[in-house]
Write an enzyme that holds these catalytic residues in place. Structure first.
Site, PDB file in Angstrom:
ATOM      1  N   ARG A 176       0.802  -1.229   0.000  1.00  0.00           N
ATOM      2  CA  ARG A 176       0.000   0.000   0.000  1.00  0.00           C
ATOM      3  C   ARG A 176       0.834   1.278   0.000  1.00  0.00           C
ATOM      4  NH1 ARG A 176      -2.247  -3.363  -1.542  1.00  0.00           N
ATOM      5  NH2 ARG A 176      -4.040  -4.460  -0.738  1.00  0.00           N
ATOM      6  N   SER A 226     -10.693   0.022   3.240  1.00  0.00           N
ATOM      7  CA  SER A 226     -10.074  -0.367   4.515  1.00  0.00           C
ATOM      8  C   SER A 226      -9.466   0.856   5.187  1.00  0.00           C
ATOM      9  CB  SER A 226      -8.977  -1.393   4.276  1.00  0.00           C
ATOM     10  OG  SER A 226      -9.564  -2.590   3.814  1.00  0.00           O
ATOM     11  N   GLU A 296      -4.541   3.309   6.918  1.00  0.00           N
ATOM     12  CA  GLU A 296      -4.252   3.179   5.479  1.00  0.00           C
ATOM     13  C   GLU A 296      -4.775   4.439   4.766  1.00  0.00           C
ATOM     14  OE1 GLU A 296      -4.883  -0.643   3.586  1.00  0.00           O
ATOM     15  OE2 GLU A 296      -5.794   0.351   1.868  1.00  0.00           O
TER      16      GLU A 296
HETATM   17  C1  LIG Z   1     -15.464   0.762  -1.579  1.00  0.00           C
HETATM   18  C2  LIG Z   1     -13.961   0.860  -1.591  1.00  0.00           C
HETATM   19  C3  LIG Z   1     -13.207  -0.281  -1.803  1.00  0.00           C
HETATM   20  C4  LIG Z   1     -11.814  -0.205  -1.813  1.00  0.00           C
HETATM   21  N1  LIG Z   1     -11.110  -1.345  -2.033  1.00  0.00           N
HETATM   22  C5  LIG Z   1      -9.762  -1.289  -2.090  1.00  0.00           C
HETATM   23  C6  LIG Z   1      -8.986  -2.466  -2.359  1.00  0.00           C
HETATM   24  O1  LIG Z   1      -9.515  -3.550  -2.548  1.00  0.00           O
HETATM   25  N2  LIG Z   1      -7.643  -2.341  -2.393  1.00  0.00           N
HETATM   26  C7  LIG Z   1      -6.992  -1.154  -2.198  1.00  0.00           C
HETATM   27  O2  LIG Z   1      -5.774  -1.094  -2.263  1.00  0.00           O
HETATM   28  N3  LIG Z   1      -7.707  -0.027  -1.938  1.00  0.00           N
HETATM   29  C8  LIG Z   1      -9.048  -0.058  -1.888  1.00  0.00           C
HETATM   30  N4  LIG Z   1      -9.778   1.077  -1.630  1.00  0.00           N
HETATM   31  C9  LIG Z   1      -9.066   2.342  -1.327  1.00  0.00           C
HETATM   32  C10 LIG Z   1      -8.733   3.223  -2.549  1.00  0.00           C
HETATM   33  O3  LIG Z   1      -9.593   2.958  -3.640  1.00  0.00           O
HETATM   34  C11 LIG Z   1      -7.276   3.062  -2.963  1.00  0.00           C
HETATM   35  O4  LIG Z   1      -6.390   3.434  -1.923  1.00  0.00           O
HETATM   36  C12 LIG Z   1      -6.916   3.885  -4.190  1.00  0.00           C
HETATM   37  O5  LIG Z   1      -5.607   3.564  -4.591  1.00  0.00           O
HETATM   38  C13 LIG Z   1      -7.050   5.396  -3.996  1.00  0.00           C
HETATM   39  O6  LIG Z   1      -7.086   5.988  -5.283  1.00  0.00           O
HETATM   40  P1  LIG Z   1      -7.765   7.417  -5.512  1.00  0.00           P
HETATM   41  O7  LIG Z   1      -7.615   7.783  -6.932  1.00  0.00           O
HETATM   42  O8  LIG Z   1      -9.124   7.438  -4.965  1.00  0.00           O
HETATM   43  O9  LIG Z   1      -6.785   8.322  -4.646  1.00  0.00           O
HETATM   44  P2  LIG Z   1      -7.145   9.488  -3.618  1.00  0.00           P
HETATM   45  O10 LIG Z   1      -7.957   8.936  -2.509  1.00  0.00           O
HETATM   46  O11 LIG Z   1      -7.661  10.664  -4.334  1.00  0.00           O
HETATM   47  O12 LIG Z   1      -5.681   9.801  -3.064  1.00  0.00           O
HETATM   48  C14 LIG Z   1      -4.960   8.810  -2.347  1.00  0.00           C
HETATM   49  C15 LIG Z   1      -3.490   9.185  -2.344  1.00  0.00           C
HETATM   50  O13 LIG Z   1      -2.979   9.118  -3.665  1.00  0.00           O
HETATM   51  C16 LIG Z   1      -2.392  10.363  -4.041  1.00  0.00           C
HETATM   52  N5  LIG Z   1      -2.672  10.559  -5.472  1.00  0.00           N
HETATM   53  C17 LIG Z   1      -3.884  10.478  -6.107  1.00  0.00           C
HETATM   54  N6  LIG Z   1      -3.736  10.696  -7.428  1.00  0.00           N
HETATM   55  C18 LIG Z   1      -2.407  10.917  -7.634  1.00  0.00           C
HETATM   56  C19 LIG Z   1      -1.609  11.221  -8.787  1.00  0.00           C
HETATM   57  N7  LIG Z   1      -2.136  11.335 -10.025  1.00  0.00           N
HETATM   58  N8  LIG Z   1      -0.271  11.395  -8.605  1.00  0.00           N
HETATM   59  C20 LIG Z   1       0.297  11.291  -7.377  1.00  0.00           C
HETATM   60  N9  LIG Z   1      -0.400  11.015  -6.257  1.00  0.00           N
HETATM   61  C21 LIG Z   1      -1.734  10.830  -6.384  1.00  0.00           C
HETATM   62  C22 LIG Z   1      -3.049  11.397  -3.146  1.00  0.00           C
HETATM   63  O14 LIG Z   1      -2.205  12.519  -2.971  1.00  0.00           O
HETATM   64  C23 LIG Z   1      -3.228  10.605  -1.857  1.00  0.00           C
HETATM   65  O15 LIG Z   1      -2.022  10.598  -1.123  1.00  0.00           O
HETATM   66  C24 LIG Z   1     -11.172   1.046  -1.611  1.00  0.00           C
HETATM   67  C25 LIG Z   1     -11.942   2.182  -1.412  1.00  0.00           C
HETATM   68  C26 LIG Z   1     -13.326   2.110  -1.409  1.00  0.00           C
HETATM   69  C27 LIG Z   1     -14.137   3.353  -1.205  1.00  0.00           C
END
Ligand SMILES: Cc1cc2nc3c(=O)[nH]c(=O)nc-3n(C[C@H](O)[C@H](O)[C@H](O)COP(=O)(O)OP(=O)(O)OC[C@H]3O[C@@H](n4cnc5c(N)ncnc54)[C@H](O)[C@@H]3O)c2cc1C
Length: 302
Positions: A176, A226, A296
């Site tokens: 992660r 999570s 996380e």
């Molecule tokens: C229903 C649900 C289920 C989920 N299941 C999982 C799962 O199975 N496995 C898992 O790992 N996660 C899961 N997640 C969590 C989440 O989807 C992940 O952590 C995902 O990687 C976050 O991506 P995001 O685009 O939403 O990032 P954001 O939440 O917008 O940002 C998260 C981080 O990434 C950084 N970031 C975002 N975009 C960029 C970019 N372009 N360049 C540099 N940094 C960036 C941000 O600064 C921040 O630090 C789940 C979430 C939900 C709501």
């Protein structure tokens, strides 16, 4: 400088949209968070570089976000500029067994394109509601697999505004996390190396993964996936279940009774509610198992 004044200056520089005092509830899957002073939805890489330079020159803090599915934004919101990498960056290209996806493309869309093209390797990602940029930064994973296993290279913008291509080995993928955050890089796109497979088998595996998620996760309520990372060799959800976390509530933040590592927003939950609840949960796990749970979800804002 007043946010409106900053927005006015930025409006002359960038092609993308600029929002002022934008509620972060609209941009996070938890539906929690105070306003961002300024939110920019860049139209292209030049917009990102201009924003970086503008923020650096005027000493304005800059926060990057993707789809907001792993963010807890505090109740007073985010000062400075929030750069939301989304609609200007959603192109997905399939080339043989390689897919190049821009940072704002949603991972389930990339996984679907892979499945439709008969390419195997992203079945695990079909239900992760991440943007590609967020998924790379977090090394998102599920069902025993993670993004770092399928990404070959990533295009980034450095803090200095240079565009660089990083190979997988340079990204420091770990559980992660990746070195994207430590180096303050902004992901522009990622290349996925997949393998040709049986389309029916790929569709079936994706379907099974989605069904498993629907059974075990409270997808009907706002959440952020999570909340705690799994400690080495343990499942945070199991530890939380053992301390009776399910159903515990502070304000409108409640531990899901489907999955003890999910906190759902029952309507008007605040970041304060969530943080108070996480502190209690941590204490309970510490007392019973002598294990320190770590968040996380990424906490941002003030
Ligand atoms: C229903 C649900 C289920 C989920 N299941 C999982 C799962 O199975 N496995 C898992 O790992 N996660 C899961 N997640 C969590 C989440 O989807 C992940 O952590 C995902 O990687 C976050 O991506 P995001 O685009 O939403 O990032 P954001 O939440 O917008 O940002 C998260 C981080 O990434 C950084 N970031 C975002 N975009 C960029 C970019 N372009 N360049 C540099 N940094 C960036 C941000 O600064 C921040 O630090 C789940 C979430 C939900 C709501």
């Amino acid at each position: 400088m007043d946010p409106r004044e900053i927005a006015h200056h930025l409006g002359r520089l960038v092609k993308g949209s600029i929002l002022c005092m934008e509620s972060m509830q609209r941009h996070t899957s938890w539906r929690i968070g105070g306003p961002a002073d300024i939110m920019i939805l860049p139209a292209d890489a030049d917009d990102i570089r201009l924003c970086l330079q503008f923020a650096r020159d005027l000493n304005i803090p800059l926060t990057v976000m993707g789809n907001g599915t792993n963010l807890l934004v505090k109740d007073k919101g985010i000062r400075g500029i929030v750069l939301k990498i989304a609609q200007g960056f959603n192109n997905i290209e399939v080339n043989g067994a390689k897919i190049t996806a821009e940072a704002g493309a949603l991972l389930p869309m990339v996984a679907r394109r892979a499945a439709e093209s008969g390419l195997s390797g992203l079945e695990f990602a079909i239900g992760i509601p991440a943007s590609v940029g967020g998924a790379v930064r977090m090394n998102a994973g599920a069902h025993g697999r993670c993004i770092g296993e399928v990404v070959t290279q990533v295009k980034v913008v450095t803090t200095g505004g240079q565009i660089e291509i990083l190979q997988n080995g340079q990204i420091g993928f770990d559980y992660r996390k990746s070195s994207i955050k430590d180096n303050n890089l902004i992901v522009l796109s990622a290349d996925f190396s997949l393998v040709a497979g049986d389309p029916a088998g790929i569709a079936e595996a994706s379907h099974v993964n989605l069904a498993k998620r629907r059974r075990s996760q409270p997808l009907e309520c706002p959440n952020a996936g999570s909340v705690f990372a799994n400690p080495a060799g343990q499942w945070a959800g199991w530890l939380l279940e053992q301390v009776g976390a399910k159903g515990m509530r502070v304000g409108d933040a409640e531990v899901s009774d489907k999955h003890a590592n999910f906190i759902i927003n029952r309507g008007e939950a605040t970041a304060e509610d969530v943080l108070t609840l996480t502190t209690r949960l941590r204490q309970l796990v510490q007392e019973k198992f002598n294990i320190e749970l770590k968040l996380e979800v990424q906490v941002v804002g003030e």
